[in-house]
Scaffold this motif. Structure first.
Motif, PDB file in Angstrom:
ATOM      1  N   LEU A   4      55.778 -39.135   5.262  1.00 59.44           N
ATOM      2  CA  LEU A   4      54.403 -39.599   5.147  1.00 59.44           C
ATOM      3  C   LEU A   4      53.347 -38.447   5.294  1.00 59.44           C
ATOM      4  O   LEU A   4      52.625 -38.151   4.531  1.00 59.44           O
ATOM      5  N   LEU A   5      53.397 -37.870   6.592  1.00 57.63           N
ATOM      6  CA  LEU A   5      52.279 -37.169   6.973  1.00 57.63           C
ATOM      7  C   LEU A   5      52.463 -35.703   6.693  1.00 57.63           C
ATOM      8  O   LEU A   5      51.524 -34.969   6.574  1.00 57.63           O
ATOM      9  N   VAL A  28      53.087 -43.008  -2.893  1.00 60.71           N
ATOM     10  CA  VAL A  28      53.730 -43.153  -1.636  1.00 60.71           C
ATOM     11  C   VAL A  28      55.064 -43.689  -1.813  1.00 60.71           C
ATOM     12  O   VAL A  28      56.019 -43.297  -1.095  1.00 60.71           O
ATOM     13  N   PRO A  80      40.785 -44.696   3.893  1.00 59.29           N
ATOM     14  CA  PRO A  80      42.086 -44.779   3.545  1.00 59.29           C
ATOM     15  C   PRO A  80      42.147 -45.475   2.330  1.00 59.29           C
ATOM     16  O   PRO A  80      41.518 -46.308   1.982  1.00 59.29           O
ATOM     17  N   LEU A 114      46.726 -43.678   4.999  1.00 59.19           N
ATOM     18  CA  LEU A 114      46.742 -42.319   4.144  1.00 59.19           C
ATOM     19  C   LEU A 114      45.631 -42.185   3.515  1.00 59.19           C
ATOM     20  O   LEU A 114      45.116 -43.343   2.727  1.00 59.19           O
ATOM     21  N   TYR A 165      50.982 -36.285   2.900  1.00 57.77           N
ATOM     22  CA  TYR A 165      49.727 -36.996   2.664  1.00 57.77           C
ATOM     23  C   TYR A 165      48.635 -36.710   3.681  1.00 57.77           C
ATOM     24  O   TYR A 165      49.486 -36.704   4.843  1.00 57.77           O
ATOM     25  N   SER A 166      47.430 -36.528   3.578  1.00 61.67           N
ATOM     26  CA  SER A 166      46.485 -36.623   4.623  1.00 61.67           C
ATOM     27  C   SER A 166      46.412 -38.007   5.103  1.00 61.67           C
ATOM     28  O   SER A 166      46.771 -38.802   4.465  1.00 61.67           O
ATOM     29  N   GLY A 167      46.509 -37.981   6.285  1.00 61.33           N
ATOM     30  CA  GLY A 167      46.583 -39.602   7.094  1.00 61.33           C
ATOM     31  C   GLY A 167      46.807 -39.374   8.707  1.00 61.33           C
ATOM     32  O   GLY A 167      47.067 -38.404   9.043  1.00 61.33           O
ATOM     33  N   PHE A 194      50.538 -46.412   9.081  1.00 63.33           N
ATOM     34  CA  PHE A 194      50.052 -45.458   8.627  1.00 63.33           C
ATOM     35  C   PHE A 194      48.945 -45.723   7.755  1.00 63.33           C
ATOM     36  O   PHE A 194      48.914 -46.615   6.942  1.00 63.33           O
ATOM     37  N   CYS A 232      54.395 -51.195   1.685  1.00 63.19           N
ATOM     38  CA  CYS A 232      53.256 -50.241   1.483  1.00 63.19           C
ATOM     39  C   CYS A 232      52.306 -51.126   0.299  1.00 63.19           C
ATOM     40  O   CYS A 232      52.623 -51.497  -0.516  1.00 63.19           O
TER      41      CYS A 232
END
Length: 149
Positions: free
Chosen positions: A101-102, A16, A76, A8, A105-107, A6, A49
């Motif tokens: 995650l999505l 995160v 990102p 992000l 957050y934007s990503g 990912f 991460c």
């Protein structure tokens, strides 16, 4: 192992990590940014991460440029790598982490099978959209297509 990752946009690694932990992903003792899922003892997912400092450290500027192009020029802030154990199919687990995650957050998500040729959105993943004949994390489709060539 099969992998997804990912990219992000905007959050910090700490944010995160807090999101993952609150969603039931288990932090690996004494190693910041490392998680296991669904259990520490017998994980199906191995999660790491980190921020994008690895680009400089490993001199991977071309790969980073390819990523930025794939996500429309966005920069990102957090990279989440998810290795999926060969001992499980992993379909539901990768969807769990994608949703976690999505939604937060934007990503974008990526997988081994399409790499940077397609940046997956949560909507595409949840609608089971396809790109070049493959779905997100479509190891079976990739195997089928690779046998045809």
């Amino acid at each position: 192992m099969r992998s997804i990752w990912f990219s992000l946009i905007d959050p910090s690694v700490a944010e995160v990590c807090a999101t993952l932990e609150s969603a039931g992903f288990h932090p690996f003792p004494e190693i910041v940014g490392v998680f296991r899922y669904p259990h520490l003892d017998q994980p199906g997912l191995f999660i790491q991460c980190e921020d994008y400092q690895w680009v400089e450290r490993l001199d991977l500027h071309e790969e980073y440029d390819e990523l930025v192009l794939a996500i429309g020029g966005a920069k990102p802030s957090v990279y989440v790598l998810v290795d999926v154990s060969q001992h499980i199919p992993g379909d539901s687990e990768v969807r769990d982490i994608a949703r976690c995650l999505l939604q937060s957050y934007s990503g974008y998500a990526f997988d081994d099978f399409l790499s940077y040729s397609h940046a997956w959105t949560l909507q595409e993943i949840e609608e089971n959209a396809s790109f070049n004949g493959l779905y997100f994390f479509d190891y079976e489709g990739h195997y089928r297509l690779s046998r045809q060539t």
